[in-house]
Write a protein that holds these residues in place. Structure first.
Motif, PDB file in Angstrom:
ATOM      1  N   LEU A 286      47.263 -21.226   7.990  1.00 37.96           N
ATOM      2  CA  LEU A 286      46.285 -21.444   6.942  1.00 37.96           C
ATOM      3  C   LEU A 286      45.077 -22.240   7.417  1.00 37.96           C
ATOM      4  CD1 LEU A 286      48.575 -22.162   3.847  1.00 37.96           C
ATOM      5  CD2 LEU A 286      47.715 -19.977   4.714  1.00 37.96           C
ATOM      6  N   GLY A 287      45.172 -22.840   8.611  1.00 38.74           N
ATOM      7  CA  GLY A 287      44.028 -23.524   9.192  1.00 38.74           C
ATOM      8  C   GLY A 287      43.865 -24.969   8.802  1.00 38.74           C
ATOM      9  N   ALA A 288      44.740 -25.493   7.916  1.00 44.27           N
ATOM     10  CA  ALA A 288      44.651 -26.890   7.489  1.00 44.27           C
ATOM     11  C   ALA A 288      45.912 -27.233   6.702  1.00 44.27           C
ATOM     12  CB  ALA A 288      43.407 -27.137   6.638  1.00 44.27           C
ATOM     13  N   ASP A 289      46.068 -28.511   6.377  1.00 46.58           N
ATOM     14  CA  ASP A 289      47.180 -28.973   5.548  1.00 46.58           C
ATOM     15  C   ASP A 289      46.648 -29.153   4.131  1.00 46.58           C
ATOM     16  OD1 ASP A 289      49.450 -30.020   4.481  1.00 46.58           O
ATOM     17  OD2 ASP A 289      49.349 -31.944   5.529  1.00 46.58           O
ATOM     18  N   PHE A 290      46.727 -28.084   3.335  1.00 42.61           N
ATOM     19  CA  PHE A 290      46.179 -28.106   1.986  1.00 42.61           C
ATOM     20  C   PHE A 290      47.155 -28.768   1.019  1.00 42.61           C
ATOM     21  CE2 PHE A 290      43.957 -24.513   3.957  1.00 42.61           C
ATOM     22  CZ  PHE A 290      42.652 -24.789   3.589  1.00 42.61           C
ATOM     23  N   PRO A 291      46.658 -29.360  -0.073  1.00 41.65           N
ATOM     24  CA  PRO A 291      47.553 -29.922  -1.085  1.00 41.65           C
ATOM     25  C   PRO A 291      48.467 -28.843  -1.652  1.00 41.65           C
ATOM     26  CG  PRO A 291      45.315 -30.722  -1.414  1.00 41.65           C
ATOM     27  CD  PRO A 291      45.233 -29.646  -0.371  1.00 41.65           C
TER      28      PRO A 291
END
Length: 392
Positions: free
Chosen positions: A186-191
């Motif tokens: 996903l390219g990041a650690d999203f909430p």
């Protein structure tokens, strides 16, 4: 899980005493020092780093001739990806269903190492690696735990033929997911949280020649990941899914003093339902490597490896992606071409030293968790590593 199995074949007092004689304990510790000219690799900062450490303890016990219990706990520190917290690599019960001189079949239950490619089942033990790092375009360390094991069950069997041994394994269960998987896909650690979307399914078919010089195999996995966004987050992705299909073709030939190995991997990926900031997408990643090892002395092994990997096999130079990102990402973030040379010295049965140099063009194999700004990635960079390993 084990109680019903043991009830079928209760242990006598004499047998119970002898069970513990089958207990085996083994362990290892590995420490490396790494240096990169640019970009971050198993490090919290650029340049030299001691951030790659592994300490493992494994055990096996055979309470019945038909039953084997085995497991391993590993503490792994690898830059920003792993902080050294102990975790269970595998913990399983292996039940023998058939055992004859020519045929064998069984069932494994628990956290099972995935039989993907030539090296995945042994990737958790440094002594079994061809180099300090496995070929990254096939065995991605940025999603190591997802690739390594599955919580579920596996049926396996093998039979001897006139040409060699033919083996088959079928496996199903829940994928093991951590924060690194979310960063990678996903390219990041999203909430929110990333969870398995149903079961993973794995299969493998292998052939070993009579003298075990030639090994051929095809193995693959089908899995899906589901993102559940946080309801209280100001900004996050929608409740989307990521579908993953992963196929590996493997070939290896071993002579007395040298070994040639090559593997090819293809991974069709599909993202859908994440919302306007992460449009639906379907691509196929691809990777392969060719590797040779030579043993001029029983205690010395030399390594030469070349590998290529592409985030999108239809955009191998990454230019279309760079244009679409409007300068936020470099073209080199979408591919990797790596040339590696290395040397291994088995000092004795307990100690091993390794040194390895890699020249990289591209940054596809790098973890976005360690390199969160793709626009700052350097295309041409070098890696040098030295590792000391102890086992008992």
């Amino acid at each position: 899980m084990l109680a019903p199995l043991l009830t079928l074949h209760p242990l006598s007092s004499k047998a119970a005493e002898s069970v513990w004689t089958s207990l085996q304990l083994h362990g290892f510790a590995a420490q490396a020092v790494l240096g990169t000219s640019d970009n971050r690799w198993f490090a919290r900062y650029d340049g030299a780093s001691f951030d790659f450490t592994e300490v493992g303890l494994n055990a096996s016990l055979r309470p019945q001739p038909w039953l084997l219990l085995a497991g391993q706990v590993l503490a792994r520190r690898a830059g920003e990806m792993y902080d050294g917290t102990p975790a269970i690599d595998f913990a399983l019960a292996d039940v023998s269903l058939l055992s004859t001189p020519r045929q064998r079949a069984g069932l494994r239950l628990g956290r099972i190492k995935n039989p993907l490619g030539l090296y995945n089942e042994t990737r958790d033990v440094p002594f079994t690696h061809p180099g300090i790092f496995l070929p990254q375009v096939v065995y991605f360390d940025k999603v190591r735990n997802l690739v390594l094991s599955t919580d579920g069950a596996m049926l396996y069997g093998e039979t001897d033929t006139a040409l060699g041994t033919l083996s088959l394994n079928l496996q199903g269960g829940q994928a093991v997911i951590d924060t690194n998987v979310e960063w990678a896909y996903l390219g990041a650690d999203f909430p929110g949280s990333l969870e398995p979307d149903g079961n993973s399914w794995l299969a493998g078919l292998w052939f070993n020649s009579r003298l075990e010089r030639l090994r051929l195999g095809v193995s693959g996995v089908s899995t899906a990941l589901r993102f559940d966004p946080s309801r209280h987050a100001g900004f996050t992705l929608g409740p989307g899914t990521t579908d993953i299909r992963y196929l590996i073709l493997s070939a290896q030939y071993s002579a007395e003093n040298w070994t040639l190995t090559s593997e090819y991997a293809r991974e069709p990926l599909q993202w859908k339902g994440f919302g306007p900031y992460f449009p639906d997408l379907r691509i196929t990643t691809e990777g392969y490597y060719v590797q040779g090892t030579w043993r001029p002395h029983p205690a010395i092994e030399l390594l030469l490896n070349y590998q290529e990997g592409f985030a999108d096999r239809t955009d191998r130079n990454g230019r279309a992606y760079a244009v679409a990102s409007k300068g936020l990402s470099t073209a080199s973030s979408r591919f990797s071409r790596i040339l590696s040379v290395g040397i291994r010295w088995d000092i004795n049965e307990h100690w091993m030293l390794r040194a390895e140099y890699q020249h990289h063009q591209g940054a596809f194999v790098l973890s976005p968790r360690e390199n969160p700004d793709p626009g700052q990635l350097v295309e041409h960079w070098d890696l040098f590593a030295v590792q000391a390993v102890f086992r008992f």
